[in-house]
Design a protein around this motif. Structure first.
Motif, mmCIF file in Angstrom:
data_model
loop_
_atom_site.group_PDB
_atom_site.id
_atom_site.type_symbol
_atom_site.label_atom_id
_atom_site.label_comp_id
_atom_site.label_asym_id
_atom_site.label_seq_id
_atom_site.Cartn_x
_atom_site.Cartn_y
_atom_site.Cartn_z
ATOM 1 N N ALA A 132 1.047 -1.299 -0.009
ATOM 2 C CA ALA A 132 -0.137 0.103 -0.172
ATOM 3 C C ALA A 132 0.806 1.193 0.110
ATOM 4 C CB ALA A 132 -0.888 0.004 1.301
ATOM 5 N N GLN A 133 1.932 1.183 0.614
ATOM 6 C CA GLN A 133 2.945 2.493 0.793
ATOM 7 C C GLN A 133 3.496 2.635 -0.419
ATOM 8 O OE1 GLN A 133 5.365 1.460 4.337
ATOM 9 N NE2 GLN A 133 4.134 2.571 5.552
ATOM 10 N N ASP A 134 3.653 1.283 -1.252
ATOM 11 C CA ASP A 134 4.499 1.529 -2.427
ATOM 12 C C ASP A 134 3.586 2.196 -3.643
ATOM 13 O OD1 ASP A 134 6.856 0.768 -1.666
ATOM 14 O OD2 ASP A 134 6.825 -1.410 -2.691
ATOM 15 N N TYR A 135 2.350 1.583 -3.341
ATOM 16 C CA TYR A 135 1.160 2.244 -4.345
ATOM 17 C C TYR A 135 1.104 3.868 -4.240
ATOM 18 C CZ TYR A 135 -2.967 2.132 -7.215
ATOM 19 O OH TYR A 135 -4.016 2.322 -8.262
ATOM 20 N N GLY A 136 1.224 4.215 -2.930
ATOM 21 C CA GLY A 136 1.459 5.593 -2.698
ATOM 22 C C GLY A 136 2.201 6.318 -3.217
ATOM 23 N N ARG A 137 3.473 5.725 -3.166
ATOM 24 C CA ARG A 137 5.073 6.297 -3.711
ATOM 25 C C ARG A 137 4.588 6.300 -5.282
ATOM 26 N NH1 ARG A 137 9.515 6.182 -0.469
ATOM 27 N NH2 ARG A 137 9.434 4.786 1.225
ATOM 28 N N GLU A 138 3.917 5.204 -5.920
ATOM 29 C CA GLU A 138 3.771 5.495 -7.330
ATOM 30 C C GLU A 138 3.013 6.382 -7.660
ATOM 31 O OE1 GLU A 138 1.952 1.808 -9.143
ATOM 32 O OE2 GLU A 138 1.693 2.855 -10.970
ATOM 33 N N ILE A 139 1.911 6.809 -6.889
ATOM 34 C CA ILE A 139 1.044 7.881 -7.246
ATOM 35 C C ILE A 139 1.852 9.324 -6.871
ATOM 36 C CG2 ILE A 139 -0.967 9.003 -6.469
ATOM 37 C CD1 ILE A 139 -2.311 6.306 -5.760
ATOM 38 N N GLY A 140 2.462 9.123 -6.116
ATOM 39 C CA GLY A 140 3.638 10.394 -5.606
ATOM 40 C C GLY A 140 4.395 10.780 -6.849
ATOM 41 N N LYS A 141 5.014 9.711 -7.164
ATOM 42 C CA LYS A 141 5.939 9.945 -8.443
ATOM 43 C C LYS A 141 5.240 10.664 -9.643
ATOM 44 C CE LYS A 141 9.515 6.524 -7.195
ATOM 45 N NZ LYS A 141 9.506 4.968 -7.179
ATOM 46 N N LYS A 142 4.036 9.831 -9.787
ATOM 47 C CA LYS A 142 3.313 10.504 -10.932
ATOM 48 C C LYS A 142 2.918 11.911 -10.791
ATOM 49 C CE LYS A 142 0.156 7.947 -13.493
ATOM 50 N NZ LYS A 142 0.976 7.096 -14.831
ATOM 51 N N MET A 143 2.774 12.385 -9.364
ATOM 52 C CA MET A 143 2.071 13.679 -9.292
ATOM 53 C C MET A 143 3.593 14.577 -9.348
ATOM 54 S SD MET A 143 0.259 13.032 -5.836
ATOM 55 C CE MET A 143 -0.124 14.710 -5.373
ATOM 56 N N ILE A 144 4.535 14.405 -8.964
ATOM 57 C CA ILE A 144 5.827 15.365 -9.023
ATOM 58 C C ILE A 144 6.290 15.208 -10.411
ATOM 59 C CG2 ILE A 144 8.299 15.547 -8.082
ATOM 60 C CD1 ILE A 144 6.316 15.451 -6.121
ATOM 61 N N GLY A 145 6.071 14.185 -11.131
ATOM 62 C CA GLY A 145 6.279 13.999 -12.616
ATOM 63 C C GLY A 145 5.302 14.897 -13.466
ATOM 64 N N SER A 146 4.136 15.085 -12.967
ATOM 65 C CA SER A 146 3.177 15.622 -14.057
ATOM 66 C C SER A 146 3.230 17.341 -13.791
ATOM 67 C CB SER A 146 1.801 14.886 -13.537
ATOM 68 O OG SER A 146 1.444 15.320 -12.290
#
Ligand SMILES: Cc1cc2nc3c(=O)[nH]c(=O)nc-3n(C[C@H](O)[C@H](O)[C@H](O)COP(=O)(O)O)c2cc1C
Length: 146
Positions: A132-146
């Motif tokens: 679940a934390q990794d899923y949050g990290r994935e979302i976070g990375k997409k946010m920072i990259g977007s």
């Protein structure tokens, strides 16, 4: 700072735990994350101002919970196109809810979705916390990259 909203529907609390862990993962990536129960979402304006939104529901009788269904109809009016998205939920054996939510976010809302839905049997078992934390990290990375 980019900001995410994590909305969950739960009956016995498992999906809420997953929501909190996803929020942690997003914060690890340096973004803000707020967590809300579907019962507190009444207006489409409550989706404004977020760079990412994740929706989660437990599966009961092969379906998402009614509260999540209602919130998705609200979200349809909120123009979330291009925003980062994710879906999640606790389940027992079939886990349809996260899949249905993911498909709606992708095909109707046209959001920039994470690689897939997150389905967990329990937030505290079998590596669920890290997943679940990794899923949050994935979302976070997409946010920072977007
Ligand atoms: C009456 C009932 C029906 C359920 N139906 C399903 C189902 O169709 N598919 C499934 O995967 N899990 C099913 N479950 C299991 C729940 O999804 C599981 O217990 C989940 O962890 C509950 O999450 P929550 O604590 O967020 O409500 C059912 C549980 C109950 C009590």
């Amino acid at each position: 700072m980019p900001k995410a909203l994590i909305v969950y529907a739960t009956r016995t609390g498992e999906t809420e735990k997953i929501a909190e862990l996803i929020a942690e993962g997003i914060r690890f990536q340096g973004a803000e994350a707020e967590v809300a129960n579907v019962t507190g979402i009444k207006k489409e304006a409550q989706f404004a101002g977020y760079d990412a939104i994740a929706f989660g529901s437990a599966t009961y009788h092969g379906q998402m919970m009614k509260g999540m269904e209602t919130v998705l109809f609200l979200a349809e009016k909120a123009n979330l196109e291009g925003k980062v998205g994710g879906s999640f939920g606790a389940f027992g054996w079939s886990g349809e809810a996260p899949d249905r939510i993911y498909d709606t976010m992708k095909n109707i809302f046209r959001m920039n979705m994470a690689s897939g839905p997150l389905r967990l049997k329990s937030a505290s078992l079998g590596g669920g916390i890290k997943m679940a934390q990794d899923y949050g990290r994935e979302i976070g990375k997409k946010m920072i990259g977007s």
